[in-house]
Motif scaffolding. Structure first.
Motif, PDB file in Angstrom:
ATOM      1  N   UNK A 131       0.832  -1.205   0.000  1.00 41.42           N
ATOM      2  CA  UNK A 131       0.000   0.000   0.000  1.00 41.42           C
ATOM      3  C   UNK A 131       0.868   1.257   0.000  1.00 41.42           C
ATOM      4  N   UNK A 132       1.901   1.251   0.846  1.00 43.64           N
ATOM      5  CA  UNK A 132       2.807   2.397   0.907  1.00 43.64           C
ATOM      6  C   UNK A 132       3.474   2.625  -0.450  1.00 43.64           C
ATOM      7  N   UNK A 133       3.875   1.543  -1.113  1.00 38.27           N
ATOM      8  CA  UNK A 133       4.517   1.664  -2.424  1.00 38.27           C
ATOM      9  C   UNK A 133       3.563   2.271  -3.452  1.00 38.27           C
ATOM     10  N   UNK A 134       2.310   1.824  -3.451  1.00 36.16           N
ATOM     11  CA  UNK A 134       1.331   2.370  -4.388  1.00 36.16           C
ATOM     12  C   UNK A 134       1.099   3.862  -4.131  1.00 36.16           C
ATOM     13  N   UNK A 135       1.001   4.230  -2.868  1.00 35.04           N
ATOM     14  CA  UNK A 135       0.759   5.629  -2.521  1.00 35.04           C
ATOM     15  C   UNK A 135       1.923   6.500  -2.990  1.00 35.04           C
ATOM     16  N   UNK A 136       3.142   5.987  -2.836  1.00 39.43           N
ATOM     17  CA  UNK A 136       4.308   6.767  -3.257  1.00 39.43           C
ATOM     18  C   UNK A 136       4.324   6.965  -4.771  1.00 39.43           C
ATOM     19  N   UNK A 137       3.918   5.941  -5.527  1.00 42.53           N
ATOM     20  CA  UNK A 137       3.823   6.084  -6.981  1.00 42.53           C
ATOM     21  C   UNK A 137       2.775   7.133  -7.341  1.00 42.53           C
ATOM     22  N   UNK A 138       1.644   7.114  -6.663  1.00 42.55           N
ATOM     23  CA  UNK A 138       0.595   8.101  -6.917  1.00 42.55           C
ATOM     24  C   UNK A 138       1.090   9.521  -6.625  1.00 42.55           C
ATOM     25  N   UNK A 139       1.913   9.664  -5.595  1.00 42.95           N
ATOM     26  CA  UNK A 139       2.503  10.972  -5.298  1.00 42.95           C
ATOM     27  C   UNK A 139       3.474  11.380  -6.403  1.00 42.95           C
ATOM     28  N   UNK A 140       4.275  10.414  -6.881  1.00 42.21           N
ATOM     29  CA  UNK A 140       5.231  10.696  -7.956  1.00 42.21           C
ATOM     30  C   UNK A 140       4.511  11.209  -9.201  1.00 42.21           C
ATOM     31  N   UNK A 141       3.335  10.675  -9.470  1.00 41.51           N
ATOM     32  CA  UNK A 141       2.577  11.022 -10.677  1.00 41.51           C
ATOM     33  C   UNK A 141       1.609  12.183 -10.456  1.00 41.51           C
ATOM     34  N   UNK A 142       1.720  12.830  -9.311  1.00 41.22           N
ATOM     35  CA  UNK A 142       0.896  14.002  -8.991  1.00 41.22           C
ATOM     36  C   UNK A 142      -0.591  13.671  -8.823  1.00 41.22           C
ATOM     37  N   UNK A 143      -0.878  12.425  -8.513  1.00 42.93           N
ATOM     38  CA  UNK A 143      -2.258  12.031  -8.236  1.00 42.93           C
ATOM     39  C   UNK A 143      -2.562  12.092  -6.728  1.00 42.93           C
ATOM     40  N   UNK A 144      -1.550  12.361  -5.912  1.00 43.02           N
ATOM     41  CA  UNK A 144      -1.740  12.396  -4.466  1.00 43.02           C
ATOM     42  C   UNK A 144      -0.866  13.484  -3.858  1.00 43.02           C
ATOM     43  N   UNK A 145      -1.269  13.975  -2.695  1.00 42.95           N
ATOM     44  CA  UNK A 145      -0.539  15.057  -2.031  1.00 42.95           C
ATOM     45  C   UNK A 145      -0.688  14.910  -0.521  1.00 42.95           C
ATOM     46  N   UNK A 146       0.251  15.525   0.193  1.00 43.31           N
ATOM     47  CA  UNK A 146       0.219  15.526   1.653  1.00 43.31           C
ATOM     48  C   UNK A 146      -0.416  16.834   2.119  1.00 43.31           C
ATOM     49  N   UNK A 147      -1.341  16.727   3.055  1.00 40.31           N
ATOM     50  CA  UNK A 147      -1.979  17.910   3.638  1.00 40.31           C
ATOM     51  C   UNK A 147      -2.146  17.693   5.133  1.00 40.31           C
ATOM     52  N   UNK A 215       8.586  10.155   6.929  1.00 39.46           N
ATOM     53  CA  UNK A 215       7.941   9.054   7.642  1.00 39.46           C
ATOM     54  C   UNK A 215       6.672   9.572   8.314  1.00 39.46           C
ATOM     55  N   UNK A 216       5.560   8.926   7.976  1.00 39.24           N
ATOM     56  CA  UNK A 216       4.285   9.258   8.608  1.00 39.24           C
ATOM     57  C   UNK A 216       3.773   8.005   9.293  1.00 39.24           C
ATOM     58  N   UNK A 217       3.764   8.025  10.612  1.00 35.75           N
ATOM     59  CA  UNK A 217       3.244   6.895  11.386  1.00 35.75           C
ATOM     60  C   UNK A 217       1.722   6.957  11.334  1.00 35.75           C
ATOM     61  N   UNK A 218       1.111   5.983  10.659  1.00 37.41           N
ATOM     62  CA  UNK A 218      -0.336   6.038  10.494  1.00 37.41           C
ATOM     63  C   UNK A 218      -0.905   4.739   9.984  1.00 37.41           C
ATOM     64  N   UNK A 219      -2.044   4.849   9.310  1.00 42.29           N
ATOM     65  CA  UNK A 219      -2.709   3.649   8.789  1.00 42.29           C
ATOM     66  C   UNK A 219      -3.333   3.985   7.436  1.00 42.29           C
ATOM     67  N   UNK A 220      -3.535   2.953   6.621  1.00 40.27           N
ATOM     68  CA  UNK A 220      -4.042   3.190   5.268  1.00 40.27           C
ATOM     69  C   UNK A 220      -5.533   3.510   5.260  1.00 40.27           C
ATOM     70  N   UNK A 221      -5.959   4.182   4.183  1.00 43.31           N
ATOM     71  CA  UNK A 221      -7.388   4.353   3.948  1.00 43.31           C
ATOM     72  C   UNK A 221      -7.984   3.039   3.490  1.00 43.31           C
ATOM     73  N   UNK A 222      -9.283   2.958   3.567  1.00 48.61           N
ATOM     74  CA  UNK A 222      -9.999   1.720   3.241  1.00 48.61           C
ATOM     75  C   UNK A 222      -9.757   1.287   1.801  1.00 48.61           C
ATOM     76  N   UNK A 223      -9.823   2.225   0.875  1.00 47.83           N
ATOM     77  CA  UNK A 223      -9.838   1.869  -0.542  1.00 47.83           C
ATOM     78  C   UNK A 223      -8.505   1.310  -1.043  1.00 47.83           C
ATOM     79  N   UNK A 224      -7.399   1.865  -0.537  1.00 48.17           N
ATOM     80  CA  UNK A 224      -6.081   1.447  -1.019  1.00 48.17           C
ATOM     81  C   UNK A 224      -5.804  -0.008  -0.660  1.00 48.17           C
TER      82      UNK A 224
END
Length: 483
Positions: A131-147, A215-224
């Motif tokens: 899940x973390x790997x997928x999220x990082x790819x989405x960030x690389x492709x500008x489909x995700x952001x940190x807020x 590093x963000x200590x947390x948990x994934x969203x349901x969908x991912x």
């Protein structure tokens, strides 16, 4: 053999099923969150897609179908309980201990309902790294952001980065509501942006996710979770994705968005299938209304109609209605299903005997694609028609070994238990007569004779079940053929 025609929620039409690879037909179905015991609404998709699994195995071969159904064990309530009850264990181990009972009960309940085990049953906790790997790819492709919101940092999916977002649910982006488990907040670029990863505070459990060195200590969203597990077992694009109608939005819509944008594909699955809603006695199932029933309660207690119900009867009750239509789960429906299953079981005993005399097995009876039960299921899993065809076929059995074999094959295909040819040599009339005699002995408190009748019937493959009438309080005895 003719290919099945299946209704595709994405195209809103019925279409011929053409597998991507006939040597590896792949299906993913969203499974339960194992915080509590599965309720009867959870059972419907399991039964529906079990029938489809059996159909695909028949057409393509058991070694050429891969069925994955996940177990969601990442949930804030589960995490909190794991942290509270097992503070000394790593989080994944603690969660496994918390969910062991409910997950095992789910497996037992689904087996009782006649469902085959999927080829894979991944747990969300086993795929945090993916899940973390997928999220990082989405960030690389500008489909995700940190807020940063009021509850800490979040990684959000940018819905307006996907031009056709909303195609599955047929919603315009401007009309979308938040597709996450948190309220809409000002830190989102778009109200529809949904959570991929959510930071845990100091008292909340979680995992260390490293995103672009942060590093963000947390948990994934349901969908991912489902996107990662489906990809792990079925690849980036697969044949069929299933689940309940309530999952179309936001869950399945957001799965599609994540997976397509991460992998750069124009689809996640070729066909999306969804079963209809389930009500109980005409009302939405709710604990506050008092009509909330777990599968285990229906099978093992007297909370529904003053008695327990065999798994096969519950399965018939689910399949009496087409999977895309709503179901009203009621005592009268269960009684109707029980009458149908009694008849089917009795005919199956006759068919098994006729097939045994002819030394004919039912495993190959549908190879010529002549079975009317098979024809019904090929038409978008028309299980109500399949049940009708089973009853019609049963009338032609007699000593006809071909009809007997077709009947048994149909029973097997729809997932109804096929009794051994030696299960019972007692007629329905004899059973009812024996039940009356036994009730008379019970009324006279002659327990020895009552037990003798019960045991004699069991030796003949007939199992009696006693319960109380919900209104009169009188003893009611039902029976079923067992292996």
């Amino acid at each position: 053999m003719t290919q099945p025609e299946l209704y595709n929620t994405l195209s809103r039409s019925k279409q011929a099923f053409e597998p991507i690879d006939a040597d590896n037909v792949r299906m993913y179905v969203c499974g339960p969150t194992v915080y509590d015991f599965a309720h009867i609404g959870n059972a419907r998709p399991v039964i529906v897609f079990d029938v489809l699994y059996r159909l695909l195995q028949l057409i393509y071969g058991t070694d050429h179908v891969t069925y994955a159904r996940n177990i969601t064990d990442v949930d804030d309530k589960i995490n909190a309980r794991a942290n509270r009850d097992f503070p000394g264990l790593p989080l994944n181990e603690a969660i496994r201990k918390v969910t062991e009972k409910t997950a095992n009960q789910f497996q037992s309940d689904m087996k009782e309902l006649g469902c085959l085990e999927p080829d894979h049953q991944p747990r969300a906790t086993e795929f945090i790294t993916e899940m973390v790997s997928m999220i990082e790819v989405l960030m690389d492709k500008q489909h995700a952001y940190v807020a940063t919101g009021t509850q800490g940092r979040e990684i959000l999916f940018r819905v307006d980065s996907m031009p056709d977002y909303g195609a599955l649910s047929n919603r315009n982006l401007a009309d979308q509501q938040a597709g996450a488990r948190v309220a809409v907040e000002d830190h989102k670029e778009n109200p529809g942006d949904f959570v991929l990863w959510k930071e845990s505070n100091a008292s909340e459990p979680g995992w260390d996710g490293k995103f672009h060195g942060q590093v963000i200590h947390g948990r994934p969203g349901w969908h991912i979770e489902c996107s990662a597990m489906a990809k792990a077992y079925l690849g980036e694009v697969f044949d069929i994705h299933g689940g309940g109608l309530d999952l179309i939005f936001p869950h399945h819509e957001n799965e599609i968005a994540q997976s397509r944008c991460c992998h750069g594909n124009d689809r996640m699955a070729n066909i999306w299938m969804h079963n209809g809603f389930l009500q109980v006695e005409g009302q939405k199932m709710s604990k506050s209304v008092g009509n909330f029933h777990t599968v285990n309660e229906v099978l093992e207690t007297d909370k529904v109609g003053g008695r327990s119900w065999p798994g096969a009867v519950v399965r018939v009750a689910m399949l009496m209605t087409h999977y895309r239509e709503p179901i009203d789960f009621s005592v009268s429906r269960l009684e109707q299903a029980e009458n149908i299953y009694r008849k089917l079981s009795r005919l199956a005993s006759e068919a098994a005997s006729a097939a045994a005399v002819a030394n004919q097995t039912h495993a190959s009876a549908v190879d010529a694609a002549q079975s009317p039960v098979l024809a019904a299921l090929l038409d978008d899993l028309n299980t109500p028609l399949a049940i009708q065809e089973l009853q019609r076929l049963g009338g032609a059995i007699g000593s006809n070994s071909d009809a007997a074999a077709d009947y048994l094959a149909g029973m097997d295909l729809i997932g109804f238990a096929v009794p051994d040819s030696q299960s019972s040599s007692v007629s329905e009339t004899d059973v009812e007569s024996a039940i009356k005699e036994r009730l008379a002995f019970i009324a006279a408190k002659n327990w020895a004779e009552a037990d003798r009748i019960r045991d004699d019937l069991l030796d003949e493959g007939i199992q009696l079940k006693d319960s109380k009438d919900s209104q009169s309080g009188e003893r009611v005895t039902t029976w079923e053929i067992v292996r």
